[in-house]
Design an enzyme around this catalytic site. Structure first.
Site, PDB file in Angstrom:
ATOM      1  N   HIS A  53     122.001  -7.882  80.420  1.00 25.81           N
ATOM      2  CA  HIS A  53     120.848  -7.836  81.313  1.00 25.81           C
ATOM      3  C   HIS A  53     121.143  -8.664  82.560  1.00 25.81           C
ATOM      4  CE1 HIS A  53     117.453  -6.587  78.368  1.00 25.81           C
ATOM      5  NE2 HIS A  53     118.620  -6.118  77.937  1.00 25.81           N
ATOM      6  N   GLU A  55     119.344 -10.877  84.091  1.00 26.64           N
ATOM      7  CA  GLU A  55     118.975 -12.282  83.976  1.00 26.64           C
ATOM      8  C   GLU A  55     119.997 -13.080  83.184  1.00 26.64           C
ATOM      9  OE1 GLU A  55     114.991  -9.961  83.518  1.00 26.64           O
ATOM     10  OE2 GLU A  55     117.115  -9.621  83.146  1.00 26.64           O
ATOM     11  N   CYS A  83     112.284  -9.190  79.799  1.00 26.23           N
ATOM     12  CA  CYS A  83     111.986  -8.821  78.416  1.00 26.23           C
ATOM     13  C   CYS A  83     111.924 -10.100  77.571  1.00 26.23           C
ATOM     14  CB  CYS A  83     113.077  -7.887  77.877  1.00 26.23           C
ATOM     15  SG  CYS A  83     114.673  -8.714  77.624  1.00 26.23           S
ATOM     16  N   CYS A  86     115.319 -12.107  77.609  1.00 29.96           N
ATOM     17  CA  CYS A  86     115.572 -12.808  78.866  1.00 29.96           C
ATOM     18  C   CYS A  86     114.559 -13.926  79.090  1.00 29.96           C
ATOM     19  CB  CYS A  86     115.572 -11.821  80.022  1.00 29.96           C
ATOM     20  SG  CYS A  86     116.966 -10.674  79.920  1.00 29.96           S
TER      21      CYS A  86
END
Length: 159
Positions: A53, A55, A83, A86
């Site tokens: 991801h 992040e 999410c 993260c």
């Protein structure tokens, strides 16, 4: 243009990198003392990795740049609400502030479904700013998913 808009534009530039490789266009930058110290964009399909991801990539780079896992004096700019994974990493990294462009009612954990960033039960809470360049980032995501649906229709229509 405000600093928040300037740094969100930088995050949006990262999202465009994801878009260019057919990934969901999510981008992120981490800022410390007015300078970008880390960047990331979504690469889950490309890397075949559920942890890829934007992040998490940016947090890993920022920790390497600062030499510390604590990012207490940093602000994250991200084009889509984080999410649960993260959001947990943001809390664990002790990030001071997160600026979010657009919310994610299906999976967001900075206020949409849950707000893991500001749970008083945790030993750290994160400041949140929402809606910076919301329309631009939301349009990019909508366009990506529209194109994805069109490609899927074309595949199923082929003999």
């Amino acid at each position: 243009m405000t600093d928040d808009e300037k740094f969100m534009k930088a995050a949006q530039k990262q999202a465009k990198k994801a878009y260019a490789i057919d990934e969901v266009p999510i981008g992120c930058v981490i800022v410390r003392e007015g300078k970008i110290i880390a960047r990331g964009y979504n690469r889950r399909n490309t890397d075949k990795n559920p942890l890829a991801h934007a992040e998490l990539t940016a947090i890993r780079k920022a920790a390497g740049k600062t030499g510390d896992w604590r990012l207490e004096d940093c602000t994250m700019y991200v084009t889509l609400e984080p999410c649960q994974m993260c959001a947990g990493a943001i809390v664990q990294s002790r990030m001071k502030h997160v600026v979010i462009a657009t919310m994610n009612p299906k999976a967001g954990c900075a206020g949409s479904i849950l707000n893991l960033l500001q749970m008083p039960q945790f030993n750290h809470q994160v400041e949140i700013t929402r809606g910076v360049l919301e329309n631009e980032c939301s349009l990019m995501l909508s366009q990506f998913f529209r194109e994805l649906r069109e490609r899927k229709k074309e595949k199923t229509a082929e003999p």
